[in-house]
Design an enzyme around this catalytic site. Sequence first.
Site, PDB file in Angstrom:
ATOM      1  N   GLY A   1       1.018  -1.264  -0.348  1.00 29.80           N
ATOM      2  CA  GLY A   1       0.130   0.142  -0.327  1.00 29.80           C
ATOM      3  C   GLY A   1       1.039   1.495  -0.213  1.00 29.80           C
ATOM      4  N   LEU A   2       0.155   2.683   0.229  1.00 32.05           N
ATOM      5  CA  LEU A   2       0.962   3.800   0.163  1.00 32.05           C
ATOM      6  C   LEU A   2       1.645   4.507   0.667  1.00 32.05           C
ATOM      7  CD1 LEU A   2      -1.738   6.059  -2.251  1.00 32.05           C
ATOM      8  CD2 LEU A   2       0.097   4.722  -2.635  1.00 32.05           C
TER       9      LEU A   2
ATOM     10  N   GLY B   1       1.993   6.043   4.488  1.00 31.35           N
ATOM     11  CA  GLY B   1       1.114   6.458   5.828  1.00 31.35           C
ATOM     12  C   GLY B   1      -0.128   5.738   5.001  1.00 31.35           C
ATOM     13  N   SER B   2       0.256   4.494   4.368  1.00 32.72           N
ATOM     14  CA  SER B   2      -1.698   3.468   4.597  1.00 32.72           C
ATOM     15  C   SER B   2      -2.250   3.036   6.092  1.00 32.72           C
ATOM     16  CB  SER B   2      -1.909   2.822   2.894  1.00 32.72           C
ATOM     17  OG  SER B   2      -0.471   1.697   3.554  1.00 32.72           O
ATOM     18  N   GLY B   3      -1.090   2.414   6.910  1.00 31.69           N
ATOM     19  CA  GLY B   3      -1.044   1.869   8.232  1.00 31.69           C
ATOM     20  C   GLY B   3      -0.498   0.518   8.001  1.00 31.69           C
ATOM     21  N   LYS B   4       0.865   0.192   7.086  1.00 33.46           N
ATOM     22  CA  LYS B   4       1.545  -1.683   6.134  1.00 33.46           C
ATOM     23  C   LYS B   4       1.714  -1.921   7.774  1.00 33.46           C
ATOM     24  CE  LYS B   4       3.985   0.077   3.029  1.00 33.46           C
ATOM     25  NZ  LYS B   4       3.411   1.385   3.019  1.00 33.46           N
TER      26      LYS B   4
ATOM     27  N   SER C   1       5.817  -1.529  -2.540  1.00 35.07           N
ATOM     28  CA  SER C   1       5.789  -2.302  -3.010  1.00 35.07           C
ATOM     29  C   SER C   1       5.172  -2.068  -4.391  1.00 35.07           C
ATOM     30  CB  SER C   1       5.918  -3.915  -2.985  1.00 35.07           C
ATOM     31  OG  SER C   1       4.460  -4.066  -2.057  1.00 35.07           O
TER      32      SER C   1
END
Length: 206
Positions: free
Chosen positions: A40-41, A43-46, A114
């Site tokens: 994910g982008l 800042g998405s929370g990964k 990724s």
Amino acid sequence: MSGMTELSKATHIQWQQYQIDAAARARLKGHQSAVLWFTGLSGSGKSTVANALEQALLARGVHTYLLDGDNVRHGLCADLGFSAADRRENLRRVGAVAGLMVDAGLLVLSAFISPLREQRELVKSMLPPGKFLEIYIATPLEVCEQRDVKGLYKKARAGEIANFTGISDPYEAPLAADLVLNTAQSSLEQSVDKLLALLANKGVIA
């Protein structure tokens, strides 16, 4: 210098067979091994979701290891930059390490932007069938940019960071992720519960 240009393939080495295999290690640990690939982008929370999941798994006695995109660039991939070739090599190395950890019987949580499907398919192809679970953290760009946890979006918008995913470089969303989470809509606890349910449904944990 890119690590890609320095790689060479030896032709005189052979694979050494071991007496103890992944199945034996799974019996010892009481759960299956796999890679949960959080994409994910920025800042998405990964990393936040992966960290919370690891804590929940530890409480259940599951053997885990968390591979984070920033952390591996302090050691394993410290020699790589952010060109397309270096990014691919970065993920290839992570995939190789994750494969060793899967063979060791661990549940590996990998948090990496990724951005390209080809990159994620490369990692998947390096693992045994069924050992790669793709988790898409589908938090919208505007939410990620509002958070701007590391101040990277501001710099990217100002032209201080080139080739930044979501701004000047593309992100290709998964077409068939094993689980889709939006951290702008679900709480951290809800996300972890969904991940635990996925692992149970896949037979990775009891």
